[in-house]
Scaffold this active site. Structure first.
Site: not given
Ligand code: ATP
Ligand code: MG
Length: 570
Positions: A41, A272, A282
């Site tokens: 995102e 994760r 984020k």
């Molecule tokens: P945040 O909670 O930090 O906002 P998010 O999961 O909302 O992170 P996205 O931009 O949706 O962020 O993530 C893109 C991809 O990265 C998704 O497929 C998500 O599962 C993966 N991802 C995000 N954080 C992690 C993590 N800590 N470990 C492994 N994969 C991750």
């Molecule tokens: Mg997400």
């Protein structure tokens, strides 16, 4: 069983996701096709957790000689910016990966998603609801008690179609109406209790401008976007496991009357990445940036890909880390020390070893002629002979580290003290004859003599002394600023304390700037991101603030892991 079967290339390559994919291939699913995707995102910079996901998704594609899409999941115009779209692409490329074709955007599918929403309404599987967010929450029930049906749940198809159309046309204010899936308010999976599909947001979108004032929810977008792109394996983190039945339900509804559907994405979840002493959300990283607690998303203390890059981490070290961490099905916390181990391993083999004195004190060699200087040869990296050697100037006045001298050294101190001898790396053995102090008692000068016979190629070159020090010639030294970093947080789990803000655990000493450092002259002309080992100290990388007039280095990591022993980075 065939015991002679070849072993998998490496344990980390053959994690359970690969095994599942192998099974699908063996069963001939999707005509043998593999396509993965990385779906960020665009609401922040990528962090080390994303890097793990990138290495997994692009790594699978590489392994199976297939491709990986980059898709921006841009369904929420209020938090998304093109700056993030740019930085995400830059970071993925820097990590060493390339996506298939142009980047894709969930917003490219808004028309299709809208049509599908209409289709669901027509099938009696979606309805326009007028409850507020609070009312919906109150009626949702709990995992053990069923929720209540919305009073708007049994609206006619015609009324729903009309209201949804008017939502799209902008006749209603934000929050006044939503579109919900009509599933089951008593479902044991809370995700299935009539989830929201569309909400009204009178906000321009970074790509679709003002075309839309209703936006699909992530849950109504993600699975269908994977479907549209023909993603075969939709790999995501564990929290999406409970969303999987919903994604399947949406696709079931949409595809019910379409007999020959090709590929349906198979979702596989993994744990994760969590790192101790770090926050990874984020939202929290953005808060650190917006409050000026760090200098930006790429502050070298940030767990972002851009921060790690600026700090001196290499793509190789981050990929090594992702491999070492592996892919698990259960949540776990990884020690930050593993990340540091990886960059140390990588730079140990590749970084040139140079002399830099971070806290200089002058050392004068009284029996070395005042007008003399000589060039001494030194090897660039003993780990790799092909990196060759260079020469460094030696003269009567040098700098050494202040803490390499003690007025009254204890027995175990093998560095310099009155009457003691040490070797200067790639140069001579010197002996401390005396020292000078200022009025406050600070050492201002160490007075030594040298033994001309102890240089490489001289008769006494093998003479052993207990300590070897790094040094730079005073007259040839270049000045530099060096930024030293410690953990950004003092607590192992800064966001793991109920009722205590994560910022309470910030380390007040996470940045220390040294402005009077002395470098050997070969470092003139270094460029941002160049990495070196400063002998006996650690790995350092040139900062983006560095100019020809003012060289600035960041400390990437020390030579050894000092944290585990002492609980604090030295
Ligand atoms: P945040 O909670 O930090 O906002 P998010 O999961 O909302 O992170 P996205 O931009 O949706 O962020 O993530 C893109 C991809 O990265 C998704 O497929 C998500 O599962 C993966 N991802 C995000 N954080 C992690 C993590 N800590 N470990 C492994 N994969 C991750
Ligand atoms: Mg997400």
């Amino acid at each position: 069983m065939n015991n002679d079967a070849p072993k998998p290339e490496s344990a980390e390559v053959k994690n359970f996701i690969y095994q599942e994919i192998d099974k699908d291939l063996a069963e001939g699913k999707n005509g043998g096709k593999i396509l993965t995707r990385f779906p960020p995102e665009p609401n922040g910079y990528l962090h080390i957790g994303h890097a793990k996901s990138i290495c997994l998704n692009f790594g699978i594609a590489k392994h199976y000689n297939a491709a990986c899409n980059l898709r921006f999941d841009d369904t929420n115009p209020s938090k998304e910016e093109t700056e993030y779209v740019q930085s995400i692409q830059e970071d993925i490329k820097w990590l060493g990966f390339n996506w298939k074709d142009e980047p894709k955007y969930a917003s490219d599918y808004f028309d299709q998603l809208y049509e599908w929403a209409v289709k669901l309404i027509k099938k009696g599987k979606a309805y326009v609801c007028e409850l507020t967010a609070e009312e919906i929450a109150a009626q949702k029930g709990t995992p053990t008690t069923p929720g209540q049906d919305s009073p708007y749940r049994n609206r006619s198809v015609e009324e729903n179609l009309d209201l949804f159309e008017r939502m799209r046309k902008g006749e209603f204010k934000d929050g006044e109406k939503i579109l919900r899936a009509k599933i089951d308010m008593a479902a044991s999976n809370m995700q299935m209790r009539d989830p929201i599909m569309y909400r009204i947001m009178h906000k321009p979108h970074h790509r679709t401008g003002t075309k839309w004032c209703i936006y699909p929810m992530y849950d109504f977008t993600h699975g269908q976007s994977d479907f549209i792109e023909g993603i075969t394996h939709s790999i995501c983190t564990l929290e999406f496991e409970v969303h999987r039945p919903l994604y399947n339900w949406f696709l079931d509804q949409i595809l019910e009357d379409e007999p020959d559907v090709k590929v349906r994405p198979r979702q596989i979840e993994f744990a994760r990445l969590n790192l101790n002493y770090t926050v990874m959300s984020k939202r929290k990283l953005l808060e650190l940036v917006q409050k000026g607690i760090v200098s930006g998303w790429d502050d070298p203390r940030m767990p972002t890909v851009s921060g790690l890059r600026r700090r001196g981490y290499t793509p190789e070290s981050i990929r090594m880390f992702a491999d070492r961490v592996g892919i698990a099905r259960r949540d776990n916390v990884i020690d930050l020390a593993l990340l540091e181990y990886c960059v140390r391993e990588d730079l140990n083999k590749r970084a040139k070893r140079v002399n830099a004195v971070l806290d200089p004190v002058k050392l004068v060699i009284t029996n070395y002629p005042e007008d003399q200087e000589e060039m001494l040869e030194t090897i660039n990296n003993p780990e790799d002979e092909s990196m060759g050697s260079r020469t460094i100037p030696f003269s009567r006045e040098l700098y050494i580290e202040r803490n390499d001298f003690m007025e009254e050294p204890p027995k175990k101190f093998f560095r310099l003290g009155p009457g003691r001898e040490v070797r200067l790396k790639s140069a001579y053995i010197i002996k401390c004859e005396s020292f000078k102090k200022d009025a406050e008692g600070n050492i201002t000068e160490i007075v030594c003599t040298y033994d001309p016979e102890t240089r490489s190629g001289m008769p006494q070159s093998d003479r052993k002394v207990k300590g070897t020090l790094h040094w730079v010639s005073a007259k040839h030294a270049i000045d530099a600023e060096v930024r030293l970093y410690d953990r950004l947080f003092m607590d192992e789990e800064p966001d793991g304390h109920k009722g205590v803000d994560f910022k309470e655990f910030l380390n007040p000493d996470s940045l220390k700037t040294l402005t009077d450092c002395k470098l050997e002259p070969s470092l003139a002309g270094v460029k941002p991101l160049d990495s070196f080992q400063f002998q006996r100290i650690g790995y350092f990388s040139v900062d983006k603030d560095s100019t020809a007039e003012k060289i600035v280095f960041n400390k990437t990591v020390g030579l050894k892991d000092n944290w585990n022993k002492k609980g604090k980075n030295k």
